[in-house]
Design a protein around this motif. Structure first.
Motif, PDB file in Angstrom:
ATOM      1  N   ASN A  88       0.832  -1.185   0.024  1.00 17.54           N
ATOM      2  CA  ASN A  88       0.075  -0.003  -0.034  1.00 17.54           C
ATOM      3  C   ASN A  88       0.756   1.458   0.024  1.00 17.54           C
ATOM      4  O   ASN A  88       0.199   2.490  -0.041  1.00 17.54           O
ATOM      5  CB  ASN A  88      -0.768  -0.023   1.117  1.00 17.54           C
ATOM      6  N   PHE A  89       2.007   1.015   0.164  1.00 18.84           N
ATOM      7  CA  PHE A  89       2.948   2.332   0.269  1.00 18.84           C
ATOM      8  C   PHE A  89       4.015   2.336  -0.788  1.00 18.84           C
ATOM      9  O   PHE A  89       4.741   1.040  -1.127  1.00 18.84           O
ATOM     10  CB  PHE A  89       3.508   2.429   1.570  1.00 18.84           C
ATOM     11  N   ASP A  90       4.754   3.405  -1.274  1.00 16.14           N
ATOM     12  CA  ASP A  90       5.915   3.281  -2.075  1.00 16.14           C
ATOM     13  C   ASP A  90       7.132   3.115  -1.326  1.00 16.14           C
ATOM     14  O   ASP A  90       7.193   2.595   0.161  1.00 16.14           O
ATOM     15  CB  ASP A  90       6.037   4.578  -2.797  1.00 16.14           C
ATOM     16  N   VAL A  91       8.137   2.579  -1.881  1.00 13.85           N
ATOM     17  CA  VAL A  91       9.349   2.500  -1.264  1.00 13.85           C
ATOM     18  C   VAL A  91       9.873   3.041  -0.390  1.00 13.85           C
ATOM     19  O   VAL A  91      10.432   2.626   0.839  1.00 13.85           O
ATOM     20  CB  VAL A  91      10.742   2.187  -2.166  1.00 13.85           C
ATOM     21  N   ASN A  92       9.753   4.520  -0.429  1.00 13.11           N
ATOM     22  CA  ASN A  92      10.153   5.337   0.664  1.00 13.11           C
ATOM     23  C   ASN A  92       9.211   5.291   1.830  1.00 13.11           C
ATOM     24  O   ASN A  92       9.566   5.238   3.226  1.00 13.11           O
ATOM     25  CB  ASN A  92      10.150   6.977   0.242  1.00 13.11           C
ATOM     26  N   ASN A  93       7.865   5.328   1.538  1.00 15.85           N
ATOM     27  CA  ASN A  93       6.999   5.332   2.728  1.00 15.85           C
ATOM     28  C   ASN A  93       7.083   3.703   3.343  1.00 15.85           C
ATOM     29  O   ASN A  93       6.473   3.532   4.611  1.00 15.85           O
ATOM     30  CB  ASN A  93       5.731   5.692   2.552  1.00 15.85           C
ATOM     31  N   ALA A  94       7.795   2.900   2.952  1.00 13.83           N
ATOM     32  CA  ALA A  94       7.824   1.626   3.593  1.00 13.83           C
ATOM     33  C   ALA A  94       9.097   1.198   4.139  1.00 13.83           C
ATOM     34  O   ALA A  94       9.405   0.117   4.444  1.00 13.83           O
ATOM     35  CB  ALA A  94       7.463   0.261   2.201  1.00 13.83           C
ATOM     36  N   SER A  95       9.701   2.557   4.385  1.00 15.60           N
ATOM     37  CA  SER A  95      11.118   2.320   5.049  1.00 15.60           C
ATOM     38  C   SER A  95      10.721   1.917   6.405  1.00 15.60           C
ATOM     39  O   SER A  95       9.806   1.933   7.267  1.00 15.60           O
ATOM     40  CB  SER A  95      11.650   3.901   5.270  1.00 15.60           C
ATOM     41  N   VAL A  96      11.851   1.025   6.734  1.00  7.91           N
ATOM     42  CA  VAL A  96      11.845   0.417   8.172  1.00  7.91           C
ATOM     43  C   VAL A  96      12.165   1.672   9.004  1.00  7.91           C
ATOM     44  O   VAL A  96      12.956   2.647   9.010  1.00  7.91           O
ATOM     45  CB  VAL A  96      13.067  -0.646   8.370  1.00  7.91           C
ATOM     46  N   VAL A  97      11.206   1.683  10.228  1.00 14.90           N
ATOM     47  CA  VAL A  97      11.322   2.773  11.156  1.00 14.90           C
ATOM     48  C   VAL A  97      11.517   1.937  12.566  1.00 14.90           C
ATOM     49  O   VAL A  97      10.734   1.222  12.704  1.00 14.90           O
ATOM     50  CB  VAL A  97      10.158   3.510  11.398  1.00 14.90           C
ATOM     51  N   VAL A  98      12.774   2.466  13.048  1.00 12.62           N
ATOM     52  CA  VAL A  98      13.009   1.630  14.457  1.00 12.62           C
ATOM     53  C   VAL A  98      13.113   2.669  15.472  1.00 12.62           C
ATOM     54  O   VAL A  98      13.776   3.839  15.263  1.00 12.62           O
ATOM     55  CB  VAL A  98      14.353   0.927  14.217  1.00 12.62           C
TER      56      VAL A  98
ATOM     57  N   ASP B 256      13.123   6.963   5.252  1.00  7.69           N
ATOM     58  CA  ASP B 256      12.727   7.913   4.301  1.00  7.69           C
ATOM     59  C   ASP B 256      11.101   7.997   4.207  1.00  7.69           C
ATOM     60  O   ASP B 256      10.658   8.403   3.256  1.00  7.69           O
ATOM     61  CB  ASP B 256      13.415   7.653   2.899  1.00  7.69           C
ATOM     62  N   ILE B 257      10.612   7.729   5.373  1.00  8.70           N
ATOM     63  CA  ILE B 257       9.218   8.049   5.501  1.00  8.70           C
ATOM     64  C   ILE B 257       8.687   9.442   5.164  1.00  8.70           C
ATOM     65  O   ILE B 257       9.367  10.127   5.407  1.00  8.70           O
ATOM     66  CB  ILE B 257       8.494   7.327   6.777  1.00  8.70           C
ATOM     67  N   GLU B 258       7.661   9.386   4.397  1.00 12.22           N
ATOM     68  CA  GLU B 258       7.020  10.688   4.303  1.00 12.22           C
ATOM     69  C   GLU B 258       5.707  11.174   5.067  1.00 12.22           C
ATOM     70  O   GLU B 258       5.075  10.045   5.812  1.00 12.22           O
ATOM     71  CB  GLU B 258       6.886  11.208   2.683  1.00 12.22           C
ATOM     72  N   GLU B 259       4.974  12.199   4.796  1.00 11.82           N
ATOM     73  CA  GLU B 259       3.770  12.605   5.786  1.00 11.82           C
ATOM     74  C   GLU B 259       2.819  11.288   5.656  1.00 11.82           C
ATOM     75  O   GLU B 259       2.237  10.928   6.594  1.00 11.82           O
ATOM     76  CB  GLU B 259       3.520  13.948   5.040  1.00 11.82           C
ATOM     77  N   GLU B 260       2.566  10.674   4.463  1.00 14.29           N
ATOM     78  CA  GLU B 260       1.473   9.613   4.423  1.00 14.29           C
ATOM     79  C   GLU B 260       1.853   8.658   5.289  1.00 14.29           C
ATOM     80  O   GLU B 260       0.880   8.128   6.110  1.00 14.29           O
ATOM     81  CB  GLU B 260       1.551   9.170   2.885  1.00 14.29           C
ATOM     82  N   ALA B 261       3.141   8.009   5.387  1.00 16.23           N
ATOM     83  CA  ALA B 261       3.670   6.753   6.422  1.00 16.23           C
ATOM     84  C   ALA B 261       3.694   7.498   7.749  1.00 16.23           C
ATOM     85  O   ALA B 261       3.260   6.743   8.431  1.00 16.23           O
ATOM     86  CB  ALA B 261       4.576   6.347   6.026  1.00 16.23           C
ATOM     87  N   GLU B 262       4.070   8.712   7.995  1.00 15.29           N
ATOM     88  CA  GLU B 262       3.876   9.402   9.255  1.00 15.29           C
ATOM     89  C   GLU B 262       2.396   9.275   9.974  1.00 15.29           C
ATOM     90  O   GLU B 262       2.391   8.725  11.074  1.00 15.29           O
ATOM     91  CB  GLU B 262       4.653  10.773   9.343  1.00 15.29           C
TER      92      GLU B 262
END
Length: 236
Positions: A171-181, A195-201
């Protein structure tokens, strides 16, 4: 003349021995400084327009998160890791973009990497394919990001995986599917959001995870598309 030549050779030998002792002393001091000291050390590596972060845990375990847009990561590892230490306990690739992974195939060749954390996202990049080939040829254990599964380093350091879950990859592009730890140590936390953006945030905030942190590495290199007000308020 023979006497003077003998004195000159003797003097050169003493100078060489003195120089060698100084070099060995400096190397010994450097190695002593790099030994585990019960603290968590975080190095944000200067790799130009890209990301690479090295964490050294209180017991000396080494975690490399991303590998930058060039080979500079290798030089930094040589600076911050003990001279004879060729082991990386955990390698994290937040997402398969060139500015985060260029050095990683070489890292896999030069260091013994015990485990790798990936988002699971696919991307048609030759350097990423080279990295995958190195992983397969060396039979390295791979963990896919899952917010239900943290990674405990066993010495008080925990990687709290916040994003993405398996359902987010499609459901998200490669940036918005970044691993967040969120790196936890004692009462402190460091948020590393790739590299998540506002959508993933927003989606990550809605998932209800705790993202409070003492240190925030700005998402997507400080891009205007990231660091939304909601994220900053939640990080505090």
């Amino acid at each position: 003349m023979d006497f003077m030549r003998h004195v000159s050779i003797h003097h050169s030998a003493l100078l060489w021995v003195y120089t060698a002792l100084v070099v060995l002393g400096l190397l010994g001091y450097r190695e002593l400084q790099l030994q585990p000291d019960g603290k968590l050390h975080v190095h944000f590596l200067d790799v130009d327009q890209g990301d690479a972060t090295l964490l050294v845990t209180p017991s000396g375990k080494q975690i490399l998160i991303d590998g930058g847009p060039n080979m500079d990561t290798l030089e930094h590892l040589g600076r911050f890791l003990p001279f004879f230490d060729r082991e990386i306990d955990l390698l994290v690739l937040t997402h398969p973009n060139a500015d985060h992974l260029m050095a990683l195939p070489d890292v896999l060749q030069r260091y013994h990497v015990q485990q790798i954390l990936l988002s699971g996202a696919d991307y048609p990049l030759q350097r990423y394919k080279a990295m995958v080939q190195e992983i397969l040829s060396r039979n390295i254990s791979v963990v896919l990001a899952d917010p239900a599964k943290d990674i405990d380093m066993g010495d008080g350091t925990v990687l709290d995986v916040l994003w993405p879950g398996p359902e987010q990859l499609d459901n998200f592009d490669v940036n918005n599917a970044s691993v967040v730890v969120r790196v936890l140590f004692g009462e402190h936390a460091i948020l590393l959001p790739g590299d998540i953006e506002e959508e993933a945030e927003i989606a990550m905030l809605l998932s209800g995870g705790d993202i409070r942190a003492d240190v925030l590495k700005l998402p997507h290199h400080g891009s205007m598309s990231s660091s939304s007000t909601g994220l900053l308020l939640a990080v505090k």
